[in-house]
Design a protein around this motif. Structure first.
Motif, PDB file in Angstrom:
ATOM      1  N   GLY A   1      -4.543 -12.700  -2.755  1.00 37.52           N
ATOM      2  CA  GLY A   1      -3.460 -13.329  -3.518  1.00 37.52           C
ATOM      3  C   GLY A   1      -4.069 -14.325  -4.476  1.00 37.52           C
ATOM      4  O   GLY A   1      -5.062 -14.046  -5.146  1.00 37.52           O
TER       5      GLY A   1
ATOM      6  N   LYS B   1      -8.958  -4.469 -10.814  1.00 38.76           N
ATOM      7  CA  LYS B   1      -8.495  -5.576  -9.958  1.00 38.76           C
ATOM      8  C   LYS B   1      -9.686  -5.982  -9.103  1.00 38.76           C
ATOM      9  O   LYS B   1     -10.180  -5.185  -8.299  1.00 38.76           O
ATOM     10  CB  LYS B   1      -7.319  -5.120  -9.094  1.00 38.76           C
TER      11      LYS B   1
ATOM     12  N   ASP C   1     -11.031  -8.117  -6.261  1.00 42.24           N
ATOM     13  CA  ASP C   1     -10.484  -8.830  -5.100  1.00 42.24           C
ATOM     14  C   ASP C   1     -11.594  -9.603  -4.385  1.00 42.24           C
ATOM     15  O   ASP C   1     -12.803  -9.359  -4.609  1.00 42.24           O
ATOM     16  CB  ASP C   1      -9.863  -7.799  -4.141  1.00 42.24           C
TER      17      ASP C   1
ATOM     18  N   ASP D   1      -5.061   0.652  -5.867  1.00 39.33           N
ATOM     19  CA  ASP D   1      -5.590  -0.502  -5.141  1.00 39.33           C
ATOM     20  C   ASP D   1      -6.574  -0.015  -4.076  1.00 39.33           C
ATOM     21  O   ASP D   1      -7.111   1.105  -4.140  1.00 39.33           O
ATOM     22  CB  ASP D   1      -4.410  -1.297  -4.541  1.00 39.33           C
ATOM     23  N   ASP D   2      -6.809  -0.820  -3.087  1.00 40.54           N
ATOM     24  CA  ASP D   2      -7.743  -0.574  -2.000  1.00 40.54           C
ATOM     25  C   ASP D   2      -7.519   0.802  -1.363  1.00 40.54           C
ATOM     26  O   ASP D   2      -6.381   1.270  -1.275  1.00 40.54           O
ATOM     27  CB  ASP D   2      -7.502  -1.672  -0.943  1.00 40.54           C
TER      28      ASP D   2
ATOM     29  N   ASP E   1       0.055 -12.502  -2.529  1.00 42.26           N
ATOM     30  CA  ASP E   1       0.511 -11.270  -1.875  1.00 42.26           C
ATOM     31  C   ASP E   1       1.961 -11.400  -1.430  1.00 42.26           C
ATOM     32  O   ASP E   1       2.568 -10.430  -0.988  1.00 42.26           O
ATOM     33  CB  ASP E   1      -0.355 -10.974  -0.647  1.00 42.26           C
TER      34      ASP E   1
ATOM     35  N   ARG F   1     -12.247 -10.341   7.336  1.00 39.44           N
ATOM     36  CA  ARG F   1     -11.173  -9.353   7.476  1.00 39.44           C
ATOM     37  C   ARG F   1     -11.647  -8.047   8.151  1.00 39.44           C
ATOM     38  O   ARG F   1     -12.711  -7.518   7.801  1.00 39.44           O
ATOM     39  CB  ARG F   1     -10.672  -9.056   6.069  1.00 39.44           C
TER      40      ARG F   1
HETATM   41  C1  DGJ Z   1      -5.735  -8.437  -0.732  1.00 39.71           C
HETATM   42  C2  DGJ Z   1      -4.954  -8.460  -2.009  1.00 39.71           C
HETATM   43  O1  DGJ Z   1      -4.365  -9.699  -2.192  1.00 39.71           O
HETATM   44  C3  DGJ Z   1      -3.913  -7.351  -1.979  1.00 39.71           C
HETATM   45  O2  DGJ Z   1      -3.131  -7.410  -3.132  1.00 39.71           O
HETATM   46  C4  DGJ Z   1      -4.592  -6.037  -1.843  1.00 39.71           C
HETATM   47  O3  DGJ Z   1      -5.355  -5.765  -2.982  1.00 39.71           O
HETATM   48  C5  DGJ Z   1      -5.457  -6.038  -0.607  1.00 39.71           C
HETATM   49  N1  DGJ Z   1      -6.356  -7.140  -0.598  1.00 39.71           N
HETATM   50  C6  DGJ Z   1      -6.242  -4.774  -0.504  1.00 39.71           C
HETATM   51  O4  DGJ Z   1      -7.063  -4.770   0.570  1.00 39.71           O
END
Ligand code: DGJ
Length: 744
Positions: free
Chosen positions: A515, A462, A464, A346-347, A534, A426
């Protein structure tokens, strides 16, 4: 010969000038529109399958109900269309010019071309489609400016649907991040009810573009007439319900693009096709309405809708931005040992100049952060493959951080007003890229293209999106076209996604927006799945998944097992309950597996193996909701999936809190064959070889559906600390999953 043609022509002309009723039918529903050349089209009926004469004889055909009311003609009625001509005239009188019917496979489409009387260069096409294999109809419109000068579309709804009811109940979903898709059921009162979104990019964060209406004062699972609808659009939406239930037993629904701050300038010789509104009608309750939408989604709308989805581990909740080799490598090995099928970073993995250590920097710079992965992502991909798993990676390609090389190079690529400080998202420094700018479109495509060209064996992405469109000015669009932004931005996103899919049809892409903030049918052709929320607290998740599944099928909803203490609620939930909740959808995990105790690890291994056996039923079966977590004492939840042949089913039941006297519900199953016998097997019992008493029993479908089952083990509670262990650290949160297999 010439003479015959002339006579034939005359017959057609006479015929065309008469009112004609057009009935479009699905297996169990019918929609009837009446169109007369030179007059406004009328809407007669949407309900149970019937022929026109029957509908008329029963008195259920609406009379004098325009099919697509426009401002300027009959403005005591709500209007679905408002157009401002180049000369300022904003009154429109649409009349039928031509009706065409066409068939494409299972879809029959009726297109009614309307033309404005005062400004004949304005035409609108109303499209109505019906499926022959599913109870689904679709509607949309196309605005055509045949003139040379621009016109402004001020309201341009996709669908106008009159619904007959004298007592209407509305179901809709609302929420926020980590609290998505709450199910709300409320009576519609006389007056106007509006549901809409204006968040621009995370369009489903508060309200979802889907609804159900119970038409006889209730919304039962199995026994009441229901209309459900959903808008296929990645941008802002707008639903209006005009209720005159008491005076005229009607709700006039309209849905489409949100016209707020979205006056759309349509240049001369151009047209705008509005998004489709998809509807289903059933007399078999909201359960059948959901199943109709799910079936349609899997068959026609969702990318790879009938393909099985893998069990994955996502690194986010385990290590957050700490995506170092040292942290990730053991996760890969440990997850493979549990039977995992995919590992997703992920991130946190990127940012060559400014490593991504928190949300404050690096978006836009999609090279590896060498401080964390000195050898790039290749060794991680190889390790994942070595352990027999697929590899996935996170990106947020529509965004940039002010602290990034991208922003240093292209500060004008973002959405913001030129004259004042933008609102940051963010981390305090995030901005949305301006997708209307073709250079930005190339860039976003390039993010995916570069990643997949350099690493063709990346199986999963993924995607986002963590910022709404708080800044609503484009530095690319001219001032006069700023109010086209919401629509053009969405169309630009669609263009980018189409380009990606043309080159990469196979790669699995999960859509995430903090999410489930992008849960919408519009994204389905480009994304195989969506991150539901999330919120991984399993109890909270039950409510979110239950709400989402009113409209969205289980196979597109990603559900992950988080750690025992929820990161977001600090609720302690045992591992079995967490697995059972995630196993209702596309199962995954989101934790550091080495932090599991030995007993938990053994359980996780069993649960994953068991999920693989029930996966075809969970991911492709028909959903039947049995006990709602939103209703009654809210202490139980139960739902089941039944496969197409009705030979296999899986029943999930959850008891939430423990009480001295827990009232055990009788769970009446649905969707089975009454005359068949089913063997019951408990799936992944809490302790191996200690299944519930129902395990192994053979019961008829009739008994299971009419009299139901009781699972007394769910009310059991443990008195001493000796009995409470890491599998069962609290007396709350118990669950049982049962598989039913037909005995032949
Ligand atoms: C928001 C996503 O909903 C999370 O699952 C995760 O990927 C974070 N971003 C990462 O910054």
């Amino acid at each position: 010969m010439k003479k015959t043609l002339l006579i034939l022509g005359a017959i057609v002309a006479v015929f065309a000038a008469q009112a004609k009723d057009y009935a479009l039918s699905t297996p169990n529903s019918t929609l009837i529109i009446s169109a007369t050349e030179g007059k406004a089209p009328h809407f007669l009926y949407y309900g149970s399958r019937a022929d026109v004469s029957d509908v008329k004889a029963s008195g259920r055909a609406l009379s004098e109900q325009e099919a697509y009311p426009a401002y300027g003609t009959n403005c005591i009625e709500p209007f679905a269309s408002l157009v401002k001509q180049h000369d300022g005239d904003n009154a429109v009188k649409f009349v039928v010019e031509k009706v065409t019917e066409s068939v494409d496979g299972t879809i029959t489409t009726l297109s009614i071309l309307l033309r404005d009387v005062a400004h004949p260069t304005l035409a609108v096409k109303l499209n109505y489609s019906a499926y022959s294999d599913l109870d689904i109809v679709k509607m949309n419109t196309e605005y055509i400016n045949e003139g040379k000068k621009p016109i402004v579309l001020q309201k341009y709804m996709s669908a106008f649907l009159p619904i007959q009811s004298d007592n209407c109940v509305l179901l809709h979903l609302d929420g926020s991040a980590k609290n998505e898709c709450n199910e709300n059921i409320e009576p519609l009162t006389n007056g106007v009810r509006i549901i809409s979104s204006q968040t621009g990019s995370r369009v489903a964060i508060f309200e979802n573009a889907s609804f159900m209406l119970g038409l006889n004062g209730r919304l039962d699972e199995a026994n009441c007439p229901v209309v459900a609808g959903t808008l296929v659009w990645m941008g802002n939406f707008h639903f209006e319900f005009h209720n005159t239930l008491k005076s005229s037993a009607k709700t006039l629904f309209m849905g489409g693009i949100n016209p707020a701050a979205s006056d759309y300038t349509l240049a001369g010789k151009k047209s705008l096709v509005t998004p489709e509104m998809v509807f289903t009608y059933t007399t078999n309750g909201k359960g059948e309405a959901s199943r109709n939408l799910h079936r349609w989604a899997r068959k026609y709308q969702l990318l790879d809708g009938t393909k099985e989805r893998e069990v994955l581990l996502n690194s986010w909740e385990g290590v957050h931005f700490d995506t170092t080799e040292a942290n990730l490598e053991p996760m890969v090995k440990d997850f493979a040992a549990l039977g995992g099928e995919m590992f997703v970073v992920d991130d946190g993995w990127f940012g060559p100049k400014y490593p991504r250590n928190d949300a404050k920097s690096s978006l836009g710079d999609w090279g590896v952060a060498k401080s964390k992965l000195p050898n790039g992502i290749r060794p991680l991909i190889d390790l994942t493959h070595k352990h027999g798993m697929k590899f996935g990676i996170w990106i947020e390609p529509e965004m940039v951080n002010v602290k990034s090389e991208l922003y240093e190079k292209h500060p004008d690529w973002v959405l913001r007003h030129p004259d004042f400080e933008p609102t940051y998202g963010r981390g305090g420094g995030q901005l949305l890229l301006d997708l209307t700018n073709p250079q930005v479109q190339d860039f976003v495509f390039g993010v995916v293209d570069d990643l997949l060209t350099q690493n063709p064996d990346i199986y999963y992405i993924k995607w986002d999106n963590n910022m709404s469109m708080t800044n609503t000015q484009s530095l690319y669009l001219p001032k006069a076209l700023q109010s086209n932004l919401q629509v053009d931005f969405t169309l630009a996103l669609e263009k980018i996604l189409k380009r990606i899919r043309a080159k990469y049809p196979q790669v699995v892409i999960q859509l995430c927006a903090s999410g489930g903030a992008r849960l919408n049918y519009g994204f389905m052709p480009y994304f195989q799945e969506m991150w539901t929320s999330d919120q991984t607290d399993a109890y909270h998740r039950i409510l979110i998944q239950w709400g989402s599944m009113n409209f969205y099928p289980s196979n597109m909803l990603a559900a992950h097992v988080g750690s025992a203490y929820s990161k977001y609620t600090q609720r302690l939930v045992p591992i079995k309950f967490r697995f059972d909740v995630a196993s209702m959808c596309r199962l995954g995990m989101e934790m550091v597996p080495s932090k599991l105790s030995d007993t938990e690890r053994a359980y996780a291994k069993r649960a994953i193996a068991e999920y693989k056996t029930i996966r075809p039923v969970v991911q492709q079966g028909d959903l039947y909701r049995l006990i709602s977590p939103y209703e009654g004492d809210k202490n139980f939840t139960s739902l089941m999936y039944v496969n197409e042949s009705k030979e296999r089913a899986v029943v999930f039941t959850y008891r939430h809190l423990i009480w001295r006297e827990t009232q055990m519900p009788i769970i009446r199953l649905q969707g089975l064959k009454a005359d068949a016998k089913y063997r019951i097997r408990e799936v992944a019992p809490e302790f191996e070889n200690q299944p519930v008493a129902l395990n192994g029993k053979v019961v008829s479908g009739k008994m299971l559906m009419e009299e139901g089952i009781v699972i007394p083990e769910l009310s059991k509670w443990y008195k001493s600390n000796v009995e409470l262990n890491d599998m069962r650290a609290t007396n709350d949160w118990r669950s049982v999953v049962l598989e039913l297999t037909e005995v032949k």
